[in-house]
Design an enzyme around this catalytic site. Sequence first.
Site, mmCIF file in Angstrom:
data_model
loop_
_atom_site.group_PDB
_atom_site.id
_atom_site.type_symbol
_atom_site.label_atom_id
_atom_site.label_comp_id
_atom_site.label_asym_id
_atom_site.label_seq_id
_atom_site.Cartn_x
_atom_site.Cartn_y
_atom_site.Cartn_z
ATOM 1 N N THR A 18 5.779 55.712 42.116
ATOM 2 C CA THR A 18 5.502 55.450 43.538
ATOM 3 C C THR A 18 6.739 55.685 44.387
ATOM 4 O O THR A 18 6.632 56.118 45.538
ATOM 5 C CB THR A 18 4.974 54.019 43.770
ATOM 6 O OG1 THR A 18 5.947 53.061 43.387
ATOM 7 C CG2 THR A 18 3.677 53.792 43.011
ATOM 8 N N HIS A 114 16.999 49.788 41.814
ATOM 9 C CA HIS A 114 16.750 48.692 40.876
ATOM 10 C C HIS A 114 16.026 47.567 41.600
ATOM 11 O O HIS A 114 16.422 47.217 42.732
ATOM 12 C CB HIS A 114 18.082 48.189 40.296
ATOM 13 C CG HIS A 114 17.935 47.046 39.352
ATOM 14 N ND1 HIS A 114 17.458 47.195 38.075
ATOM 15 C CD2 HIS A 114 18.200 45.725 39.510
ATOM 16 C CE1 HIS A 114 17.420 46.005 37.482
ATOM 17 N NE2 HIS A 114 17.872 45.104 38.326
HETATM 18 N N1 LIG Z 1 24.605 54.866 32.824
HETATM 19 C C1 LIG Z 1 23.580 54.320 33.482
HETATM 20 N N2 LIG Z 1 22.370 54.907 33.439
HETATM 21 C C2 LIG Z 1 21.328 54.354 34.115
HETATM 22 C C3 LIG Z 1 21.490 53.161 34.820
HETATM 23 C C4 LIG Z 1 22.793 52.569 34.876
HETATM 24 O O1 LIG Z 1 23.017 51.527 35.540
HETATM 25 N N3 LIG Z 1 23.799 53.171 34.181
HETATM 26 N N4 LIG Z 1 20.392 52.544 35.433
HETATM 27 C C5 LIG Z 1 19.117 52.935 34.857
HETATM 28 C C6 LIG Z 1 17.932 52.231 35.450
HETATM 29 N N5 LIG Z 1 17.956 50.844 34.957
HETATM 30 C C7 LIG Z 1 18.060 49.800 35.845
HETATM 31 O O2 LIG Z 1 18.057 49.957 37.073
HETATM 32 C C8 LIG Z 1 17.946 50.595 33.565
HETATM 33 C C9 LIG Z 1 17.101 51.363 32.756
HETATM 34 C C10 LIG Z 1 17.115 51.176 31.376
HETATM 35 C C11 LIG Z 1 17.951 50.226 30.802
HETATM 36 C C12 LIG Z 1 17.998 50.089 29.309
HETATM 37 O O3 LIG Z 1 18.479 49.091 28.777
HETATM 38 N N6 LIG Z 1 17.529 51.140 28.616
HETATM 39 C C13 LIG Z 1 17.630 51.175 27.136
HETATM 40 C C14 LIG Z 1 16.236 50.963 26.511
HETATM 41 C C15 LIG Z 1 15.285 52.063 26.957
HETATM 42 C C16 LIG Z 1 13.856 51.879 26.449
HETATM 43 O O4 LIG Z 1 13.530 50.833 25.854
HETATM 44 O O5 LIG Z 1 13.077 52.843 26.673
HETATM 45 C C17 LIG Z 1 18.207 52.526 26.730
HETATM 46 O O6 LIG Z 1 18.401 53.415 27.618
HETATM 47 O O7 LIG Z 1 18.481 52.673 25.532
HETATM 48 C C18 LIG Z 1 18.760 49.436 31.608
HETATM 49 C C19 LIG Z 1 18.754 49.609 32.990
HETATM 50 C C20 LIG Z 1 18.987 54.445 34.864
HETATM 51 N N7 LIG Z 1 20.119 54.977 34.089
HETATM 52 N N1 LIG Z 2 15.903 49.000 35.806
HETATM 53 C C1 LIG Z 2 15.108 50.057 36.300
HETATM 54 C C2 LIG Z 2 13.872 49.544 36.985
HETATM 55 O O1 LIG Z 2 13.373 48.477 36.683
HETATM 56 N N2 LIG Z 2 13.396 50.346 37.922
HETATM 57 C C3 LIG Z 2 12.235 49.982 38.710
HETATM 58 O O2 LIG Z 2 11.056 50.554 38.168
HETATM 59 C C4 LIG Z 2 10.100 50.635 39.239
HETATM 60 C C5 LIG Z 2 9.484 52.003 39.155
HETATM 61 O O3 LIG Z 2 8.372 52.056 40.008
HETATM 62 P P1 LIG Z 2 7.668 53.496 40.282
HETATM 63 O O4 LIG Z 2 7.598 54.196 38.940
HETATM 64 O O5 LIG Z 2 6.338 53.119 40.857
HETATM 65 O O6 LIG Z 2 8.553 54.240 41.257
HETATM 66 C C6 LIG Z 2 10.880 50.432 40.554
HETATM 67 O O7 LIG Z 2 10.642 49.160 41.117
HETATM 68 C C7 LIG Z 2 12.322 50.531 40.116
HETATM 69 O O8 LIG Z 2 13.195 49.752 40.891
#
Ligand SMILES: Nc1nc2c(c(=O)[nH]1)N[C@@H](CN(C=O)c1ccc(C(=O)N[C@@H](CCC(=O)O)C(=O)O)cc1)CN2
Ligand SMILES: NCC(=O)N[C@@H]1O[C@H](COP(=O)([O-])[O-])[C@@H](O)[C@H]1O
Length: 211
Positions: A18, A114
């Site tokens: 979205t 986020h």
């Molecule tokens: N280097 C970074 N990459 C990303 C970040 C970040 O802050 N630093 N933010 C993410 C989005 N996100 C939160 O906003 C977020 C997404 C995923 C994870 C996480 O722990 N992922 C694990 C497990 C994935 C899974 O289970 O599929 C992983 O990547 O191994 C934490 C925060 C976007 N990229």
């Molecule tokens: N940590 C990463 C995380 O939680 N991201 C969140 O996933 C949703 C995706 O919605 P969308 O697929 O409908 O855009 C959003 O609310 C975004 O902030």
Amino acid sequence: MSTPTPARLVVLVSGAGTNLQALIDATADPAYGARVVAVGADRDDIVGLARAERAGIPTFVKKVGQFSSRDHWDRAMAETVAGFEPDLVVSAGFMKLAGESFLERFGGRFVNTHPALLPSFPGMHGAADALAYGVKVTGATLFIVDAGVDTGPIVDQVVVPVEAEDSVETLHERIKAAERQMLVDCVGRMAREGWTVTGRTVQFGRRPAVP
Ligand SMILES: Nc1nc2c(c(=O)[nH]1)N[C@@H](CN(C=O)c1ccc(C(=O)N[C@@H](CCC(=O)O)C(=O)O)cc1)CN2
Ligand SMILES: NCC(=O)N[C@@H]1O[C@H](COP(=O)([O-])[O-])[C@@H](O)[C@H]1O
């Protein structure tokens, strides 16, 4: 006066998309100053990819399990995204942490939205964690991605109330409504005005040329 060349956006998704849809809709106006040139995902069969396909936007999927290591996946992501020559990479619900190769290539021009007011409630369950904690307000944060988890310098934040009867779903939907507007506004300004990062401070606009 001619319209400047629109900034090239690559958007990364893992779900409903979205936020992606909000960007696609905004880019329909040439005055917005950006266009989505590709959408990438870490999984297939998600609505986010269908939204891109409906809009005629090229898509790609790179699953971690298809690669011999996480680092190889990261390098493949970096090379694939680079092939679209983005000015800005937008993680909008992308649920994978970018590694060294990706950040080496796109650090400073890679943003993530986020669903919480960082530094509170980082990770994959921001809305649920905020509700469980019992906060009275939460929201969304747009930040420039760094090597940490949700630790990068903040571009913007938006606040929403937590209601007594909220479920995770109702709260997250309220967050997402505000988040989408913040994302569209900020990405548009970054595309049209540029941005600078000084320490942990992000400002719209370009550094004046050194005299
Ligand atoms: N280097 C970074 N990459 C990303 C970040 C970040 O802050 N630093 N933010 C993410 C989005 N996100 C939160 O906003 C977020 C997404 C995923 C994870 C996480 O722990 N992922 C694990 C497990 C994935 C899974 O289970 O599929 C992983 O990547 O191994 C934490 C925060 C976007 N990229
Ligand atoms: N940590 C990463 C995380 O939680 N991201 C969140 O996933 C949703 C995706 O919605 P969308 O697929 O409908 O855009 C959003 O609310 C975004 O902030």
